[in-house]
Enzyme design. Structure first.
Site, mmCIF file in Angstrom:
data_model
loop_
_atom_site.group_PDB
_atom_site.id
_atom_site.type_symbol
_atom_site.label_atom_id
_atom_site.label_comp_id
_atom_site.label_asym_id
_atom_site.label_seq_id
_atom_site.Cartn_x
_atom_site.Cartn_y
_atom_site.Cartn_z
ATOM 1 N N ILE A 145 -4.167 4.171 9.288
ATOM 2 C CA ILE A 145 -5.068 3.880 8.162
ATOM 3 C C ILE A 145 -4.579 2.743 7.294
ATOM 4 O O ILE A 145 -5.232 2.376 6.325
ATOM 5 C CB ILE A 145 -5.278 5.141 7.287
ATOM 6 C CG1 ILE A 145 -3.926 5.667 6.784
ATOM 7 C CG2 ILE A 145 -6.054 6.198 8.029
ATOM 8 C CD1 ILE A 145 -4.028 6.872 5.857
ATOM 9 N N GLY A 146 -3.442 2.182 7.625
ATOM 10 C CA GLY A 146 -2.965 1.061 6.831
ATOM 11 C C GLY A 146 -1.534 0.716 7.186
ATOM 12 O O GLY A 146 -0.869 1.395 7.966
ATOM 13 N N GLY A 197 2.036 -1.429 5.244
ATOM 14 C CA GLY A 197 2.541 -2.066 4.038
ATOM 15 C C GLY A 197 3.974 -2.480 4.202
ATOM 16 O O GLY A 197 4.477 -2.595 5.325
ATOM 17 N N GLY A 198 4.634 -2.742 3.074
ATOM 18 C CA GLY A 198 5.995 -3.240 3.117
ATOM 19 C C GLY A 198 6.947 -2.281 3.815
ATOM 20 O O GLY A 198 7.889 -2.703 4.472
ATOM 21 N N GLY A 258 6.055 0.141 6.130
ATOM 22 C CA GLY A 258 5.690 0.345 7.520
ATOM 23 C C GLY A 258 4.242 0.770 7.652
ATOM 24 O O GLY A 258 3.416 0.518 6.774
ATOM 25 N N VAL A 299 1.018 3.473 8.084
ATOM 26 C CA VAL A 299 0.595 4.721 7.448
ATOM 27 C C VAL A 299 -0.474 5.379 8.318
ATOM 28 O O VAL A 299 -1.401 4.718 8.785
ATOM 29 C CB VAL A 299 0.021 4.480 6.040
ATOM 30 C CG1 VAL A 299 -0.285 5.801 5.369
ATOM 31 C CG2 VAL A 299 0.999 3.686 5.216
ATOM 32 N N LYS A 308 3.777 7.978 5.975
ATOM 33 C CA LYS A 308 4.256 6.596 5.890
ATOM 34 C C LYS A 308 5.531 6.477 6.714
ATOM 35 O O LYS A 308 6.549 7.097 6.408
ATOM 36 C CB LYS A 308 4.499 6.228 4.424
ATOM 37 C CG LYS A 308 4.607 4.737 4.183
ATOM 38 C CD LYS A 308 4.308 4.366 2.731
ATOM 39 C CE LYS A 308 5.383 4.764 1.767
ATOM 40 N NZ LYS A 308 5.222 4.109 0.450
ATOM 41 N N ASP A 364 6.418 -2.232 -9.919
ATOM 42 C CA ASP A 364 5.420 -2.808 -9.009
ATOM 43 C C ASP A 364 4.032 -2.253 -9.307
ATOM 44 O O ASP A 364 3.319 -1.801 -8.413
ATOM 45 C CB ASP A 364 5.802 -2.541 -7.553
ATOM 46 C CG ASP A 364 5.096 -3.477 -6.579
ATOM 47 O OD1 ASP A 364 4.601 -4.538 -7.023
ATOM 48 O OD2 ASP A 364 5.031 -3.155 -5.381
#
Length: 816
Positions: A485-486, A488-489, A491, A493, A507, A603
């Site tokens: 489903i996605g 990111g930084g 790894g 998900v 994640k 962040d």
């Protein structure tokens, strides 16, 4: 000559639109002198050899290096056409689910694999064939079918990392259908041709920008390059430029094979000019892509445009979220012109599945130019199936496979420890592999995390949150790509469901992801000791077999950013937006004041504010968080800069002194995002508007805040609520931290803005804040309420894919 269709390249229709990205050039490992020492060119369904574009295609029925299953038939075209090569007049048909070709003496390394299909007229209707194609457990084509309307052969091309002496390709008919193939190519390419970050890819687009079609006869690796005319958004924004015959100054042998010479001798060139009364400063190409897959995007340049070296440099854009300066003489150190070079990017399209690539001028000088020679888009098709086992007929290879696996593990251990040493003592290089995710992303690389020095990825935290790897595998169906489903930084998900039915977001760290052990440990440490209604909650973690996995409750409604920019998500009314901002402010206030010592998030951005099924906001992603000052004598924490471009506290950026007010500044940028529904940085806008914080403050101070409001909110916002909201944002975005409010003050002011929006009042509040037919209100029945966060409501939070879209991390630019 026959025009071959590389499937997916010749997409009819007008230019298309897309979403998102990240960073710069990957310098590939140079190869020794290259020769196609291992190659197979197979004419399927025939015993005859045929010469086709300088290659000798050997009949599969007579080749001593090719074998195939017996459950097959060969078929001959009933109407041989002179418009196609003779290799398309025969085919091999398979009807058994386990049908396969086996090629001996393949060699080890990256290979080009081309599958040729042409549904010629015959006793079998080849256009009715529906089948899968796989290689040693790696799916290449799924439910593949050649359209009956095609008049040209279709060629599916792949770059595969093959480390076995036998190459086995399976053709699996679907249902009662069958499979077929006309011709097959497998041959080795130079070392370093494809980066390690994308070992197995499928060619989707290969474009000769500014030039004509390049046929296989004019390419060293027999590739086809298509003109860019069908993909450019505004044809008048750039002109074709050709320099055929120009001698190219290759810097190494590998570059000679990365693209055809014709690609480097043609280009689209743009310059500052008026066309039809419009000034063009950008040229954009748009491409349809698989929204659920990552892609390797390779952009080719060769400067024969500059009147002299070091006089032309420009920007390369991906959508509106990333800019890379193209300066071959300054960045790459070239001393002469006509030097071919390229940039590689890892790309993950958004839900729209469209890719936009642009070149743009640095300024409006009439002497400025920008150019692009070629580009390729290749879909990353996954990794080899670890569950793949050879069939009974392949049992004689089991010993070899075991030996290869054992040797590989030993080598991985050696290289792992070597990489730790190198990464520990080297500065991040600008040649690391860039990654493009649905939002501006972190800069990827080959950096290994500390997990390689431990039996498991982390020491025992004794948190009571450890989840067995077997349970993680069950919940995600062994990290099934369909549940991705996605990314990111940290790894990838995955959506998952635990055995008790709990929906989760999993994640999982991956090598080269840019974030690793320290982020994993930080998130565990932070989330294990906080619990609040407006902070995401951690269900557990897994640290087995060098895995680093975090498991959160699943957030049903995605991220705040999804609802601001993504048309597939429901529209947020102004009252909802205010409530979301208030919820996020409560979560941040708890972080700053409700935890011993205080925690600075570091962040804050719209992708890290998540929404549950009731649109309750929760702050997420604590991988960069820092413990605040330990006692009252301290005012800040000295630390290297990390975070996201566009949200940085300028004071923190300049001094490297982190305070709670740094989160306040970032939150101020989020407040403007919520109001304007535009990114924090938009390089394609005029310079004065590119930075949302600067532009927003200017408009607020000039009394033009109503000019920057999201158009979909027209008529919804009470002008007094808008005025108050603007004041809050302006206070948060003060350059000096001491001038900014605390998160508790921000929370109180936002609650007041919500009261102004909800309460019917009878007279003006701010004098000229309401004019014309706008509602007129008074403060008579409104009072500032204490923040409900003072009660510190603590309950389980949830997580969603929105938290995993990440923006460009400064962790590689400013090491911790």
């Amino acid at each position: 000559m026959t025009k071959l269709l590389i499937h997916g390249v010749h997409v009819p229709g007008s230019a298309l639109f897309f979403i998102s990205l990240q960073y710069p050039l990957l310098l590939l490992t140079l190869s020794p002198a290259y020769a196609t020492q291992t190659k197979h060119f197979i004419n399927c369904g025939s015993s005859n050899s045929i010469n086709y574009v300088t290659r000798n295609f050997v009949g599969d029925a007579s080749s001593d290096s090719v074998s195939f299953t017996k459950q097959n038939t060969s078929i001959l075209s009933s109407n041989e056409s002179s418009s196609v090569s003779a290799i398309y007049n025969t085919a091999r048909i398979f009807r058994s689910p386990s049908s396969r070709y086996v090629l001996d003496r393949t060699g080890k390394g990256t290979h080009i694999v081309r599958l040729h299909f042409f549904p010629f007229a015959s006793t079998s209707n080849l256009s009715e064939a529906v089948f899968n194609v796989s290689v040693n457990g790696l799916t290449l084509l799924s439910t593949f079918q050649v359209p009956s309307t095609t008049n040209s052969p279709v060629v599916e091309e792949f770059f595969l990392s093959i480390n076995r002496t036998k190459f086995v390709i399976y053709f699996s008919p679907q249902g009662s259908s069958f499979a077929f193939i006309n011709a097959l190519e497998v041959f080795l390419v130079p070392d370093g041709f494809i980066p390690d970050s994308a070992p197995n890819v499928r060619t989707v687009y290969r474009i000769n920008v500014g030039g004509d079609e390049v046929t296989p006869a004019d390419d060293s690796l027999w590739r086809s390059w298509d003109p860019d005319d069908n993909y450019i958004d505004v044809p008048n924004a750039a002109q074709n430029s050709t320099h055929y015959g120009r001698v190219l100054n290759y810097q190494d042998d590998l570059d000679k094979y990365l693209a055809s010479e014709q690609v480097y001798q043609t280009a689209k060139v743009m310059s500052v000019n008026f066309t039809n009364g419009k000034l063009y400063r950008n040229t954009t190409w748009s491409f349809k892509a698989n929204a659920n897959a990552r892609h390797l995007v390779r952009v080719h340049f060769c400067d024969f445009i500059s009147p002299s070296p070091n006089t032309v440099h420009f920007n390369l854009y991906f959508y509106r979220n990333f800019t890379e300066l193209i300066d071959p003489y300054g960045k790459n150190g070239f001393r002469v012109q006509a030097v071919p070079f390229h940039y590689d990017f890892l790309v993950k399209p958004g839900s729209s599945g469209l890719v936009k690539i642009s070149i743009g001028l640095l300024n409006a000088s009439i002497y400025q130019q920008a150019y692009l020679n070629g580009l390729e888009i290749m879909e990353i098709i996954g990794s080899w199936d670890s569950n793949y086992m050879p069939s009974e007929k392949d049992n004689h290879n089991v010993g070899l496979i075991i030996a290869l696996v054992s040797g590989s593990i030993t080598l991985l251990c050696i290289f792992g420890f070597a990489a730790i040493f190198v990464c520990k003592y080297r500065k991040p290089k600008k040649t690391d592999m860039p990654v493009w995710t649905p939002l501006p992303a972190f800069r990827g690389g080959s950096k290994l995390t500390e997990q390689t020095t431990h039996g498991s990825a982390v020491p025992n935290f004794h948190l009571g949150l450890n989840i067995p790897l077997a349970e993680v595998h069950f919940s995600t169906n062994y990290f099934n790509e369909k549940l991705l489903i996605g990314s990111g930084g940290f790894g990838n998900v995955y959506r998952g469901t635990l055995r008790d039915g709990t929906k989760v977001a999993v994640k999982r760290s991956q090598p080269g992801s840019g974030q690793g052990f320290s982020e994993f440990q930080t998130e565990l440490t932070v989330l294990s000791k906080i619990r609040h209604r407006h902070l995401v909650s951690l269900i557990g973690y897994c640290a087995e077999r060098l895995e680093m996995i975090l498991v959160y409750e699943f957030m049903e409604k995605g991220s705040l950013r999804d609802h601001l920019y993504n048309s597939d998500f429901p529209f947020l009314a102004w009252k909802q937006r205010l409530e979301i901002c208030i919820g996020a402010a409560r979560g941040l206030n708890y972080l700053h004041k409700g935890v011993a010592g205080g925690i600075i998030h570091r962040d804050i951005k719209s992708t890290n504010i998540l929404l549950d099924e009731n649109y309750v906001a929760k702050v997420a992603d604590f991988g960069l968080s820092k413990l605040g000052p330990l006692d009252q004598s301290q005012t800040h924490v000295s630390t290297a800069v990390k975070g996201t471009f566009g949200y940085f506290d300028p004071e923190y950026f300049m001094t490297q002194q982190l305070t709670e007010k740094s989160d306040v500044y970032s939150f101020g940028v989020v407040l403007l995002e919520v109001l304007c529904a535009r990114p924090s940085i938009d390089p394609l806008l005029p310079r004065e508007q590119a930075n949302l914080a600067e532009w927003g403050i200017t408009c607020i101070k000039n009394g033009n805040i109503d000019k920057i409001v999201d158009p979909v909110l027209a008529g919804q916002i009470n002008p007094n609520s808008l005025r108050k909201y603007g004041e809050v944002a302006e206070k948060c975005l003060q350059e000096e931290g001491k001038e900014r409010p605390s998160m508790r003050d921000v929370l109180l002011d936002l609650e007041f803005a919500l009261q102004l929006q909800q309460t019917a009042l009878k007279r003006k509040i701010y004098g000229d804040s309401a004019t014309g037919s706008s509602p007129v209100f008074t403060l008579s029945n409104v009072r500032k309420l204490p923040s409900s966060s003072a009660a510190m409501i603590e309950e389980e939070g949830v997580a969603t894919e929105g938290m995993y879209s990440c923006e460009m991390s400064m962790s590689e630019v400013f090491p911790r």
